[in-house]
Enzyme design. Sequence first.
Site, PDB file in Angstrom:
ATOM      1  N   LYS A  46       0.827  -1.213   0.000  1.00 38.60           N
ATOM      2  CA  LYS A  46       0.000   0.000   0.000  1.00 38.60           C
ATOM      3  C   LYS A  46       0.863   1.266   0.000  1.00 38.60           C
ATOM      4  O   LYS A  46       0.614   2.190  -0.755  1.00 38.60           O
ATOM      5  CB  LYS A  46      -0.931   0.018   1.232  1.00 38.60           C
ATOM      6  CG  LYS A  46      -1.842  -1.213   1.322  1.00 38.60           C
ATOM      7  CD  LYS A  46      -2.744  -1.176   2.551  1.00 38.60           C
ATOM      8  CE  LYS A  46      -2.012  -1.202   3.889  1.00 38.60           C
ATOM      9  NZ  LYS A  46      -1.285  -2.470   4.149  1.00 38.60           N
TER      10      LYS A  46
ATOM     11  N   ARG B 293      -9.753   0.520   8.726  1.00 37.97           N
ATOM     12  CA  ARG B 293      -9.331  -0.815   9.120  1.00 37.97           C
ATOM     13  C   ARG B 293     -10.397  -1.559   9.916  1.00 37.97           C
ATOM     14  O   ARG B 293     -10.182  -2.719  10.279  1.00 37.97           O
ATOM     15  CB  ARG B 293      -8.091  -0.705  10.002  1.00 37.97           C
ATOM     16  CG  ARG B 293      -6.753  -0.951   9.282  1.00 37.97           C
ATOM     17  CD  ARG B 293      -5.669  -0.695  10.310  1.00 37.97           C
ATOM     18  NE  ARG B 293      -4.402  -1.307  10.093  1.00 37.97           N
ATOM     19  CZ  ARG B 293      -3.375  -0.764   9.445  1.00 37.97           C
ATOM     20  NH1 ARG B 293      -3.505   0.383   8.847  1.00 37.97           N
ATOM     21  NH2 ARG B 293      -2.224  -1.398   9.397  1.00 37.97           N
TER      22      ARG B 293
ATOM     23  N   ARG C 248      11.644  -4.992   5.102  1.00 40.78           N
ATOM     24  CA  ARG C 248      11.305  -3.598   4.776  1.00 40.78           C
ATOM     25  C   ARG C 248      12.221  -2.618   5.503  1.00 40.78           C
ATOM     26  O   ARG C 248      12.512  -2.763   6.680  1.00 40.78           O
ATOM     27  CB  ARG C 248       9.854  -3.317   5.176  1.00 40.78           C
ATOM     28  CG  ARG C 248       9.495  -1.829   5.142  1.00 40.78           C
ATOM     29  CD  ARG C 248       8.006  -1.583   5.099  1.00 40.78           C
ATOM     30  NE  ARG C 248       7.285  -2.090   6.237  1.00 40.78           N
ATOM     31  CZ  ARG C 248       5.955  -2.143   6.309  1.00 40.78           C
ATOM     32  NH1 ARG C 248       5.215  -1.752   5.289  1.00 40.78           N
ATOM     33  NH2 ARG C 248       5.366  -2.613   7.382  1.00 40.78           N
TER      34      ARG C 248
ATOM     35  N   ARG D 298      11.217  -0.129  11.018  1.00 44.47           N
ATOM     36  CA  ARG D 298      10.162   0.100  12.001  1.00 44.47           C
ATOM     37  C   ARG D 298      10.267  -0.898  13.145  1.00 44.47           C
ATOM     38  O   ARG D 298      10.500  -2.079  12.907  1.00 44.47           O
ATOM     39  CB  ARG D 298       8.792  -0.034  11.321  1.00 44.47           C
ATOM     40  CG  ARG D 298       8.425   1.198  10.509  1.00 44.47           C
ATOM     41  CD  ARG D 298       7.224   0.995   9.623  1.00 44.47           C
ATOM     42  NE  ARG D 298       6.110   0.282  10.254  1.00 44.47           N
ATOM     43  CZ  ARG D 298       4.973  -0.001   9.621  1.00 44.47           C
ATOM     44  NH1 ARG D 298       4.808   0.372   8.361  1.00 44.47           N
ATOM     45  NH2 ARG D 298       4.010  -0.657  10.239  1.00 44.47           N
TER      46      ARG D 298
ATOM     47  N   ARG E  73      -0.592  -8.417  13.525  1.00 48.10           N
ATOM     48  CA  ARG E  73      -1.135  -7.469  12.552  1.00 48.10           C
ATOM     49  C   ARG E  73      -1.929  -8.193  11.457  1.00 48.10           C
ATOM     50  O   ARG E  73      -2.976  -7.718  11.015  1.00 48.10           O
ATOM     51  CB  ARG E  73      -0.004  -6.636  11.950  1.00 48.10           C
ATOM     52  CG  ARG E  73       0.504  -5.575  12.939  1.00 48.10           C
ATOM     53  CD  ARG E  73       1.913  -5.115  12.649  1.00 48.10           C
ATOM     54  NE  ARG E  73       2.068  -4.509  11.345  1.00 48.10           N
ATOM     55  CZ  ARG E  73       3.243  -4.330  10.747  1.00 48.10           C
ATOM     56  NH1 ARG E  73       4.361  -4.719  11.338  1.00 48.10           N
ATOM     57  NH2 ARG E  73       3.299  -3.765   9.571  1.00 48.10           N
TER      58      ARG E  73
HETATM   59  P1  ADP Z   1       1.232  -1.617   7.524  1.00 50.75           P
HETATM   60  O1  ADP Z   1       1.331  -0.654   6.363  1.00 50.75           O
HETATM   61  O2  ADP Z   1       2.444  -2.447   7.668  1.00 50.75           O
HETATM   62  O3  ADP Z   1      -0.031  -2.399   7.540  1.00 50.75           O
HETATM   63  P2  ADP Z   1       0.669   0.778   9.051  1.00 50.75           P
HETATM   64  O4  ADP Z   1       1.825   1.687   8.895  1.00 50.75           O
HETATM   65  O5  ADP Z   1      -0.538   1.040   8.213  1.00 50.75           O
HETATM   66  O6  ADP Z   1       1.190  -0.715   8.840  1.00 50.75           O
HETATM   67  O7  ADP Z   1       0.203   0.724  10.560  1.00 50.75           O
HETATM   68  C1  ADP Z   1       1.117   0.524  11.625  1.00 50.75           C
HETATM   69  C2  ADP Z   1       0.346   0.421  12.934  1.00 50.75           C
HETATM   70  O8  ADP Z   1      -0.345   1.654  13.190  1.00 50.75           O
HETATM   71  C3  ADP Z   1      -0.767  -0.642  12.946  1.00 50.75           C
HETATM   72  O9  ADP Z   1      -0.275  -1.935  13.301  1.00 50.75           O
HETATM   73  C4  ADP Z   1      -1.713  -0.067  14.011  1.00 50.75           C
HETATM   74  O10 ADP Z   1      -1.212  -0.278  15.316  1.00 50.75           O
HETATM   75  C5  ADP Z   1      -1.634   1.426  13.738  1.00 50.75           C
HETATM   76  N1  ADP Z   1      -2.646   1.866  12.735  1.00 50.75           N
HETATM   77  C6  ADP Z   1      -2.397   2.398  11.514  1.00 50.75           C
HETATM   78  N2  ADP Z   1      -3.540   2.697  10.883  1.00 50.75           N
HETATM   79  C7  ADP Z   1      -4.555   2.343  11.722  1.00 50.75           C
HETATM   80  C8  ADP Z   1      -5.972   2.384  11.647  1.00 50.75           C
HETATM   81  N3  ADP Z   1      -6.604   2.843  10.530  1.00 50.75           N
HETATM   82  N4  ADP Z   1      -6.672   1.925  12.711  1.00 50.75           N
HETATM   83  C9  ADP Z   1      -6.075   1.471  13.818  1.00 50.75           C
HETATM   84  N5  ADP Z   1      -4.742   1.387  13.956  1.00 50.75           N
HETATM   85  C10 ADP Z   1      -3.980   1.829  12.925  1.00 50.75           C
HETATM   86  P1  ADP Z   2       2.215  -1.862   3.185  1.00 48.08           P
HETATM   87  O1  ADP Z   2       2.181  -0.351   3.142  1.00 48.08           O
HETATM   88  O2  ADP Z   2       1.001  -2.476   2.541  1.00 48.08           O
HETATM   89  O3  ADP Z   2       2.453  -2.401   4.564  1.00 48.08           O
HETATM   90  P2  ADP Z   2       4.783  -1.577   1.759  1.00 48.08           P
HETATM   91  O4  ADP Z   2       4.442  -0.756   0.570  1.00 48.08           O
HETATM   92  O5  ADP Z   2       5.484  -0.920   2.880  1.00 48.08           O
HETATM   93  O6  ADP Z   2       3.446  -2.356   2.289  1.00 48.08           O
HETATM   94  O7  ADP Z   2       5.642  -2.831   1.263  1.00 48.08           O
HETATM   95  C1  ADP Z   2       6.185  -3.771   2.182  1.00 48.08           C
HETATM   96  C2  ADP Z   2       7.580  -4.186   1.712  1.00 48.08           C
HETATM   97  O8  ADP Z   2       7.469  -4.947   0.515  1.00 48.08           O
HETATM   98  C3  ADP Z   2       8.503  -3.013   1.402  1.00 48.08           C
HETATM   99  O9  ADP Z   2       9.806  -3.348   1.810  1.00 48.08           O
HETATM  100  C4  ADP Z   2       8.411  -2.869  -0.121  1.00 48.08           C
HETATM  101  O10 ADP Z   2       9.643  -2.369  -0.673  1.00 48.08           O
HETATM  102  C5  ADP Z   2       8.154  -4.294  -0.576  1.00 48.08           C
HETATM  103  N1  ADP Z   2       7.246  -4.387  -1.720  1.00 48.08           N
HETATM  104  C6  ADP Z   2       6.175  -3.575  -2.013  1.00 48.08           C
HETATM  105  N2  ADP Z   2       5.559  -3.970  -3.148  1.00 48.08           N
HETATM  106  C7  ADP Z   2       6.242  -5.063  -3.589  1.00 48.08           C
HETATM  107  C8  ADP Z   2       6.093  -5.932  -4.736  1.00 48.08           C
HETATM  108  N3  ADP Z   2       5.096  -5.748  -5.619  1.00 48.08           N
HETATM  109  N4  ADP Z   2       6.976  -6.939  -4.865  1.00 48.08           N
HETATM  110  C9  ADP Z   2       7.975  -7.133  -3.946  1.00 48.08           C
HETATM  111  N5  ADP Z   2       8.173  -6.363  -2.868  1.00 48.08           N
HETATM  112  C10 ADP Z   2       7.316  -5.325  -2.682  1.00 48.08           C
END
Ligand code: ADP
Ligand code: ADP
Length: 214
Positions: free
Chosen positions: A13, A88, A127, A161, A172
């Site tokens: 995302k 979420r 990541r 992170r 998660r």
């Molecule tokens: P990822 O992209 O790896 O799914 P995020 O950066 O979106 O992780 O979120 C990191 C953490 O921040 C989540 O595990 C949660 O604790 C909190 N968080 C982020 N967005 C939300 C949301 N919309 N509702 C509740 N908690 C959230």
């Molecule tokens: P999210 O925001 O959904 O948690 P991220 O965009 O942070 O996911 O991506 C998670 C990890 O996977 C990052 O290290 C990113 O560089 C890698 N990644 C993202 N898209 C792809 C893909 N299509 N193929 C392989 N690795 C990816």
Amino acid sequence: MNIILLGPPGAGKGTQSAGLVERHGMMQLSTGDMLRAAVKAQTPVGLEAKAVMDAGELVSDEIVSKLIDDNLAALDAGTGAIFDGYPRTAAQGEQLDAILAKHGRTLDHVIELEVNVDALVERITGRYSCANCGALYHDTANVPAKEGVCDVCGSTEFKRRPDDNEETVRTRMEEYRAKTAPILPGYEARGIVTRVDGMADIDAVAGQIDAVLG
Ligand code: ADP
Ligand code: ADP
Ligand code: ZN
């Protein structure tokens, strides 16, 4: 144009949001990024959210919806929004509808990044990001063109992170399965959901998303 990028942690995302910002001048609204900024600044929200985030659990609906509302209020009416990591929960979905209505916006697309669960742990534990500009990288799948130098800003400082560890990732993923995936059928009933193959390489996923946006 206002869109939601939906998918489990590690689906891509953040990576795809950054591409959309670059290609289409949209604004990324990531509640995760907003919460991390609040933790870093030690605001009341940050102090409350930190332990919850470290555990991989969800921060309260009220906190994240207020962050979205405030950020949307500051956004130029002509600029499209990408909701990344929000909503979420079912409650957040309802709050988003109200917030969008309040700001005179409508939801155009919900794009679901479909990924193989087995790939997610590796994506997340690999990541890292640029400490200066936040550009996202991965140990094997997405490395800078010049080793140790950010492609975007040239910085040589990177960070990981604290919640990107195997144990927290499991929580998660379970939170996603139990609370986030169930909001999809409601959007499907509105005819605005498109699934894209999140296992394709980053550019191919971007191409699929651009095809949806038309
Ligand atoms: P990822 O992209 O790896 O799914 P995020 O950066 O979106 O992780 O979120 C990191 C953490 O921040 C989540 O595990 C949660 O604790 C909190 N968080 C982020 N967005 C939300 C949301 N919309 N509702 C509740 N908690 C959230
Ligand atoms: P999210 O925001 O959904 O948690 P991220 O965009 O942070 O996911 O991506 C998670 C990890 O996977 C990052 O290290 C990113 O560089 C890698 N990644 C993202 N898209 C792809 C893909 N299509 N193929 C392989 N690795 C990816
Ligand atoms: Zn950078």
